[in-house]
Design an enzyme around this catalytic site. Structure first.
Site, PDB file in Angstrom:
ATOM      1  N   HIS A 105       0.861  -1.188   0.000  1.00 27.93           N
ATOM      2  CA  HIS A 105       0.000   0.000   0.000  1.00 27.93           C
ATOM      3  C   HIS A 105       0.895   1.235   0.000  1.00 27.93           C
ATOM      4  O   HIS A 105       1.728   1.418   0.892  1.00 27.93           O
ATOM      5  CB  HIS A 105      -0.893  -0.032   1.245  1.00 27.93           C
ATOM      6  CG  HIS A 105      -1.885   1.085   1.342  1.00 27.93           C
ATOM      7  ND1 HIS A 105      -3.081   1.101   0.645  1.00 27.93           N
ATOM      8  CD2 HIS A 105      -1.880   2.222   2.076  1.00 27.93           C
ATOM      9  CE1 HIS A 105      -3.764   2.197   0.955  1.00 27.93           C
ATOM     10  NE2 HIS A 105      -3.050   2.907   1.811  1.00 27.93           N
TER      11      HIS A 105
ATOM     12  N   HIS B  41      -2.803   4.734  -2.932  1.00 24.46           N
ATOM     13  CA  HIS B  41      -3.887   5.497  -2.301  1.00 24.46           C
ATOM     14  C   HIS B  41      -3.611   6.982  -2.511  1.00 24.46           C
ATOM     15  O   HIS B  41      -2.738   7.552  -1.847  1.00 24.46           O
ATOM     16  CB  HIS B  41      -3.911   5.097  -0.820  1.00 24.46           C
ATOM     17  CG  HIS B  41      -4.907   5.845   0.002  1.00 24.46           C
ATOM     18  ND1 HIS B  41      -4.911   5.810   1.384  1.00 24.46           N
ATOM     19  CD2 HIS B  41      -5.952   6.649  -0.344  1.00 24.46           C
ATOM     20  CE1 HIS B  41      -5.906   6.550   1.841  1.00 24.46           C
ATOM     21  NE2 HIS B  41      -6.541   7.087   0.811  1.00 24.46           N
TER      22      HIS B  41
END
Ligand code: DX5
Ligand code: ZN
Length: 224
Positions: free
Chosen positions: A33, A68
């Protein structure tokens, strides 16, 4: 549903980033991530498109990079991240008045990447409803984005339940303050993907922590 565990690079030791990226793959995480902050959508700065290229260099060829975008203008950057190796682009629903969500999702899909729609803790589940068709996953923030190491906001749990009821087949990911206990709460509410930064990077043995996290989430996840 498949349980997924994603270490957030934000919590890595930046003095040896290459080695920290390798650690994520060696620990048998499902994806990395990558948190991108623009200083506008959130009051902080983090990585850039070249960080995706760096991750790609240190990861096995097929290892997913889940990116993200905490940005007011994700449409200006999504393609650059995909070109550098990002395989999922997550952007925020709070920008829906300024950003054409479905158009951007189409562009991302055309490049072969996955689309995630992110919701801040105070954005209601209903806001995602019109866009469910465009998304492969929903990213439910369990802290207000901008910093790692914050405390999980348990008030978000009913929203996860609502989202799971609205979208039974979609991946629901939680992000912020995730550890063994909070992951179990989120899994019981319907989340099947878990981002964890500080909790995983501070583990001396990330691989066994991921194994235990996965096992606990599998047990707690009560949805078919
Ligand atoms: C918050 C980021 C998160 C963060 C999670 O702005 O989107 O991904 O890195 O970090 P922890 O797990 O430390 O809360
Ligand atoms: Zn994140």
């Amino acid at each position: 549903m498949r349980i997924q565990i994603l270490p957030s690079l934000l919590a890595a030791d930046l003095a040896c980033l290459g080695r920290e990226i390798q650690r994520v793959a060696e620990a048998e995480a499902d994806a990395l991530h990558l948190d991108i902050m623009d200083g506008h959508f959130v009051p902080n700065l983090s990585f850039a498109p070249d960080t995706s290229a760096l991750c790609k260099k240190y990861l096995p060829a097929d290892f997913p990079i889940n990116t993200h975008l905490m940005m007011t203008n994700p449409d200006a950057y999504a393609m650059r991240f995909i070109e550098k190796g990002s395989t999922t682009i997550q952007f925020h629903l709070e920008m829906r008045e300024q950003v054409d969500i479905c158009k951007l999702a189409d562009e991302i899909h055309t490049k072969g990447a996955r689309v995630g729609l992110a919701l801040n803790p105070d954005t209601p589940a209903e806001a995602a409803h019109p866009y469910l068709e465009c998304a492969d996953e929903l990213l439910c923030m369990t802290v207000f984005p901008g910093y790692g190491g914050q405390t999980f906001i348990a008030d978000v749990l009913p929203k996860i339940k609502q989202l799971r009821a609205m979208a039974p087949a979609i991946d629901i990911m939680v992000d912020g303050g995730i550890n063994f206990e909070t992951a179990e709460l989120a899994a019981a509410a319907g989340a099947n993907a878990f981002v964890a930064g500080s909790f995983l990077f501070k583990q001396p043995d990330m691989k066994s922590a991921i194994k235990e996290l996965r096992m606990r989430c599998q047990k707690a996840f009560a949805h078919p």
